[in-house]
Enzyme design. Structure first.
Site, PDB file in Angstrom:
ATOM      1  N   CYS A 141      55.739  40.455  36.472  1.00 50.42           N
ATOM      2  CA  CYS A 141      56.026  41.815  36.691  1.00 50.42           C
ATOM      3  C   CYS A 141      54.917  42.691  37.661  1.00 50.42           C
ATOM      4  CB  CYS A 141      55.832  42.699  35.135  1.00 50.42           C
ATOM      5  SG  CYS A 141      54.284  42.823  34.465  1.00 50.42           S
TER       6      CYS A 141
ATOM      7  N   CYS B 250      49.975  39.647  36.675  1.00 53.65           N
ATOM      8  CA  CYS B 250      51.063  38.908  36.128  1.00 53.65           C
ATOM      9  C   CYS B 250      51.884  38.511  37.429  1.00 53.65           C
ATOM     10  CB  CYS B 250      51.800  39.878  34.834  1.00 53.65           C
ATOM     11  SG  CYS B 250      53.114  39.171  34.567  1.00 53.65           S
TER      12      CYS B 250
ATOM     13  N   CYS C  94      55.426  42.361  30.127  1.00 53.54           N
ATOM     14  CA  CYS C  94      56.640  41.898  30.114  1.00 53.54           C
ATOM     15  C   CYS C  94      56.529  40.497  29.329  1.00 53.54           C
ATOM     16  CB  CYS C  94      57.088  41.324  31.746  1.00 53.54           C
ATOM     17  SG  CYS C  94      56.040  39.990  32.293  1.00 53.54           S
TER      18      CYS C  94
ATOM     19  N   CYS D 291      38.194  37.369  34.146  1.00 53.48           N
ATOM     20  CA  CYS D 291      37.835  38.594  33.417  1.00 53.48           C
ATOM     21  C   CYS D 291      38.884  39.766  33.113  1.00 53.48           C
ATOM     22  CB  CYS D 291      36.583  39.365  34.006  1.00 53.48           C
ATOM     23  SG  CYS D 291      35.798  40.529  33.269  1.00 53.48           S
TER      24      CYS D 291
HETATM   25 ZN   LIG Z   1      53.961  41.077  33.234  1.00 58.25          ZN
END
Ligand SMILES: [Zn+2]
Length: 170
Positions: free
Chosen positions: A136, A133, A88, A157
């Site tokens: 999204c 994230c 995204c 990581c």
């Molecule tokens: Zn994302």
């Protein structure tokens, strides 16, 4: 008016009961497997994600997969710039916080604050802090506490395939 009040009484009673119910549910949710999925700003159907991502990106971002160590082109990238979510385009890491952890995965000692969210997974039988994230929900990697001691002590990581690199100077 009197009649209206009589009708309302059972509702008020129900509301009190259901409020109690909710607070009990919360306690249960914290200890058992989470069933309440967070709502992300960017939401797509599985079919749409498949269309928009490469097979590898889909496997990592949407199926919480892990790329083979040492395979990401971004691993040795030392250019200045920003790493965005491949799903995204939300900025998730910055080049100034990238370091060579020797693990074979791009590593950072910190995230772009607020753009990454955390969870816990037991996929390999041990407790690990999963990170994804915040926009999204795409899986990025895991955080471990064996990062550089002189800075944050954390090692993010990250799967290179979950990222896209945007150089500062084109
Ligand atoms: Zn994302």
């Amino acid at each position: 008016m009197k009649r209206k009040f009589k009708l309302l009484t059972p509702f008020l009673f129900l509301m009190i009961i259901s409020c109690k119910g909710v607070s009990q549910e919360k306690e249960v949710a914290n200890t058992s497997e989470k069933e309440i999925k967070p709502v992300y700003k960017v939401q797509k159907s599985e079919a749409q994600w498949r269309e928009d991502l490469t097979d590898l990106q889909f496997y990592i971002l949407r199926k919480a997969g892990t790329e083979t160590a040492g395979t990401s082109e971004l691993l040795s990238n030392k250019e200045e710039g920003i790493y965005v979510c491949a799903g995204c385009a939300t900025p998730v890491f910055e080049s100034q916080y990238k370091y060579n952890s020797g693990t074979g995965w791009p590593s950072f000692d910190r995230e772009v604050e607020g753009n990454v969210a955390y969870d816990v997974d037991y996929k390999i039988g041990v407790k690990r802090i999963e990170e994804h994230c915040a926009t999204c929900g795409g899986h990025l990697g895991h955080v471990f506490e064996d990062g550089p001691r002189e800075t944050t002590g954390l090692r993010h990581c990250i799967n290179g395939a979950a990222l896209k690199f945007i150089p500062s100077s084109p």
